[in-house]
Design a protein around this motif. Sequence first.
Motif, short mmCIF file in Angstrom:
data_model
loop_
_atom_site.label_atom_id
_atom_site.label_comp_id
_atom_site.label_asym_id
_atom_site.label_seq_id
_atom_site.Cartn_x
_atom_site.Cartn_y
_atom_site.Cartn_z
N GLN A 1 61.75 47.61 4.97
CA GLN A 1 60.56 48.46 4.97
C GLN A 1 60.91 49.94 4.84
N GLN A 2 62.19 50.27 4.79
CA GLN A 2 62.59 51.68 4.88
C GLN A 2 61.93 52.56 3.83
N VAL A 3 61.90 52.11 2.58
CA VAL A 3 61.29 52.91 1.51
C VAL A 3 59.78 52.70 1.47
N HIS A 4 59.35 51.45 1.55
CA HIS A 4 57.92 51.12 1.44
C HIS A 4 57.10 51.77 2.55
N CYS A 5 57.55 51.60 3.79
CA CYS A 5 56.80 52.11 4.94
C CYS A 5 56.75 53.64 4.92
N TRP A 6 57.87 54.26 4.58
CA TRP A 6 57.91 55.73 4.50
C TRP A 6 56.89 56.23 3.47
N ALA A 7 56.88 55.59 2.28
CA ALA A 7 55.96 56.02 1.22
C ALA A 7 54.51 55.79 1.64
N TRP A 8 54.25 54.65 2.27
CA TRP A 8 52.88 54.30 2.70
C TRP A 8 52.36 55.34 3.70
N LEU A 9 53.19 55.64 4.70
CA LEU A 9 52.77 56.60 5.73
C LEU A 9 52.67 58.01 5.16
N LYS A 10 53.65 58.39 4.35
CA LYS A 10 53.70 59.75 3.81
C LYS A 10 52.44 60.04 2.98
N SER A 11 51.97 59.03 2.25
CA SER A 11 50.81 59.26 1.39
C SER A 11 49.50 59.24 2.17
N ARG A 12 49.54 58.79 3.43
CA ARG A 12 48.31 58.68 4.20
C ARG A 12 48.24 59.59 5.42
N LEU A 13 49.39 60.07 5.89
CA LEU A 13 49.37 61.03 7.00
C LEU A 13 48.85 62.37 6.51
N PRO A 14 48.09 63.07 7.33
CA PRO A 14 47.57 64.38 6.90
C PRO A 14 48.71 65.37 6.63
N ASP A 15 48.48 66.24 5.65
CA ASP A 15 49.48 67.26 5.31
C ASP A 15 49.38 68.39 6.32
N ASP A 16 50.05 68.20 7.45
CA ASP A 16 49.88 69.11 8.59
C ASP A 16 51.27 69.49 9.10
N SER A 17 51.56 70.77 9.13
CA SER A 17 52.89 71.21 9.55
C SER A 17 53.16 70.91 11.03
N ASN A 18 52.09 70.63 11.78
CA ASN A 18 52.27 70.30 13.20
C ASN A 18 52.57 68.82 13.43
N LEU A 19 52.58 68.04 12.34
CA LEU A 19 52.84 66.61 12.43
C LEU A 19 54.12 66.31 11.67
N THR A 20 55.09 65.69 12.30
CA THR A 20 56.38 65.42 11.65
C THR A 20 56.72 63.94 11.73
N MET A 21 57.35 63.45 10.68
CA MET A 21 57.87 62.08 10.66
C MET A 21 59.32 62.16 10.20
N GLU A 22 60.20 61.51 10.95
CA GLU A 22 61.63 61.53 10.63
C GLU A 22 62.17 60.12 10.59
N ASP A 23 62.98 59.84 9.56
CA ASP A 23 63.67 58.56 9.46
C ASP A 23 64.95 58.65 10.28
N VAL A 24 65.00 57.93 11.40
CA VAL A 24 66.17 58.01 12.29
C VAL A 24 66.96 56.69 12.29
N THR A 25 66.78 55.92 11.22
CA THR A 25 67.47 54.62 11.13
C THR A 25 68.97 54.78 11.38
N TRP A 26 69.56 55.78 10.75
CA TRP A 26 71.01 55.97 10.83
C TRP A 26 71.46 56.55 12.17
N LYS A 27 70.54 57.07 12.97
CA LYS A 27 70.94 57.74 14.22
C LYS A 27 71.21 56.76 15.37
N TYR A 28 70.67 55.55 15.24
CA TYR A 28 70.73 54.61 16.37
C TYR A 28 71.36 53.29 15.97
#
Length: 882
Positions: free
Chosen positions: A597-624
């Motif tokens: 889901q790494q690419v699909h889910c990111w694209a799905w959320l990115k296209s639907r989350l509001p374009d708001d600088s106060n809202l952030t989404m980070e892919d942390v798959t590699w961190k854990y």
Amino acid sequence: AAGMFLRLLSDIQWRAAHPKWRRMTSSQRSTSTTAEPHPVSLPAQAQVVICGGGIMGTSVAYHLSKMGWKDIVLLEQGRLAAGTTRFCAGIVSTARPVSIELKMAHYSNKLYQQLEQETGVQTGYVKTGSISLAQTQDRLISLKRIASSLNVMGIPCEIISPKEVVQLHPLINIHDLVGAMYVPEDALVSSANVSLALATAASRNGVQIHERTSVSHVTVQKGRVTGVETDRGRIQCEYFVNCAGQWAYELGHSGEQPVHIPLHACEHFYILTHPLKEPLSSSLPTVVDPDGRIYIRNWQGGILSGGFEKNPKPLFTEGRNQLEIQNLQEDWDHFGPLLSALLRRMPGLEALQIMQLVNCPESFTPDMRCVMGESPTARGYFVLAGMNSAGISYGGGAGKYLAEWMVNGYPSENVWPLDLKRFGPLQSSRTFLRHRVMEVMPLMCDLKVPRWDFQTGRQLRTSPLYDRLDAQGARWMEKHGFERVKYFVPPGKDLLDLDHSKTFYKPDWFDIVGSEVKCCKEAVCVIDMSSFTKFEISSTGDQALESLQYLFSNDLDVPVGHVVHTGMLNEKGGYENDCSIARLSKRSFFMISPTDQQVHCWAWLKSRLPDDSNLTMEDVTWKYTALNLIGPRAVDVLSELSYAPMTAEHFPSLFCKEMSVGYANGIRVMSITHTGEPGFVLYIPIEYALHVYNEVMNMGQKYGIRNAGYYALRSLRIEKFFAFWGQDLDAFTTPMECGREFQVKLEKGMQFVGQEALLEQKQNGVYKRFTMFILEDHDTDMDLWPWWGEPIFRNGRYVGKTTSSAYSYTLERHVCLGFVHHFDEKTGEELVVTTDFINQGEYEIDIAGQRFQAKAKLYPFSSLFTQRRRKDEVELSGYQRE
């Protein structure tokens, strides 16, 4: 050359029939690639620009225009159908192991059959049928599995004896055959003429077609396609479709915003012969001999025969190649083994005169499935390419699905197995692609038994524990480029034998996985599950909560520290993703999704989350690094390592807490195991991974700890009736259809995506139901095993297919999961599936043509469940895809 003659003939026929099209493009053509005058300038703007005038581009144009979109421009850098399409062998075959590919080929066959009548362009369509030969029993089993799928789809198909093969095709040598599959409705066409026919129909519907026009790059602004730059000027557009075949990769990388299209060309060889003394009948069946690596078809009274050699020759790795594909260099030494196989199969051809050895490029993808869909990085940028030598078989169906995707926002079938977003940028390395296609091309003919793995492009994404686990006997498989453990070979086992055991029957790892499952149930096991996709979504205010409440079906407004299992649904209520979300703080969420889901889910959320600088989404798959501790003694191991009570009173089910484990701080511990067994998943910052793993293994020794792999996890989750996304769940499956109503909060106080569709299903009922089947008269040691995709019969009538299956070491039976439909006996119309309908049927599962009785259940066996900590939530959580 014969191919050129066919091509020119079809050019003349088509252009003579369509003066309107002739006026739109250059009136004189030659076979050279030099620029010619263009009497009609390009339009300044269009709704859709399609790049590529082969079978894919013309099919997309045809289907878009049929669906009512008229403002379409198709650009071809050379001439229509002058790429791979021109050299295609023209075999339309429906015998495909992947369901969606089978459906595409079946639709293509029906489309081509009526295309000549619709357009007046001769397509050369002849229904010849096809015969797939089996030299081994395993090959025959694989054909029987395909035949089962074809038959339930209403496509005539039968398994035949070698003697029956000779009756259908007298020239075939049958001395080494054990059987064959005959599909009477398969056909032959002239692929270039099919392209021209599709272009004709599209042109009549208003599509503008411009040859000798090269696309240099696509412009993207704010993540959306805005236009196309060509050698004849710019066209503004909303949608761009990359159907550039073997050039698709380079075209994708030509813009400022690269679109990764993982495909690579290989040389593909076939011979054309002069007619036989007694010319072959035009209706003689096509022959596919996968064990001999060849295919054979009638060609103008002679033979066209090619194949997929073991040592393919990749091509154009360095970059740009010729505009129109000329016949590449002959290589008789290279073709030798395929020619020998042909003469063994048809000895009567010894004296036949060969007219030509054709060598043309074919595009192959990393997983042997084509690439279609919308780019994850550029909205409005669609792709259809990488046909793995089956372009004419898929052309009609693939064009239809992509057109539906563009017009409706989604296709009419589940195309996830073909979706561009199943790949990430890591599969676009030229070195990776070159090496992988050298493996893929031979695999086109190799026998693919269940659970086989690619050997190239491995050890690309690994957990920090990879070497540690490998030294302990780990056997690896790969998902989305990530190495994951299948099982651990105990000391003293013959590793070589185990690695080479390939079978449709009981596998050699049966007892190994059984002992891992036993340990999960009685003691404690550790599974490295680092490959799961992990996102963090946070905001300065309530933006994160409000956005996620709209995009997910469950209620995420839970106390801090709670974990919610929820679907990310589309407008039809289907699962785009199935995930677990932990609320880390009032304004921060941690989301765990399946690996692919790494690419699909990111694209799905990115296209639907509001374009708001106060809202952030980070892919942390590699961190854990994620360690899954499964079993009743997991509580004891963690308690001793953290000096914190881990019992149900202190650490309830579906809970998340940051803790210290050993010397390491900041470990996110969740009481969830993705299997239904008790335990915890530890999300460990990668720099602590080795330390925490060593501590867990040392502390766990007195509790009988051992490593385990994904095969054990699969057995555990299937016997607990847990559905996994990508196998059981997809964009066409809703929570109501798989018993997940409790993970949907229809009345959570705000609207969410898919809510209307679910309310409608709640009121009207569902048309399919996720069901568990326990095989009753099946001998695990002697009978063929179910794997996935087996037809399900109720009272002797086909009602659906299995989606996954595993041996349950607890029940000592095979368990299959799948969907049951209710078709009206007279009309075939789908009816509502009720609980009574499921419970009152007698069921059978068809494994390669043999039916086994099965008991259907809508709920797992309660006796399988150990005492739960919170019975209302029977830990039906974390059904990630394996």
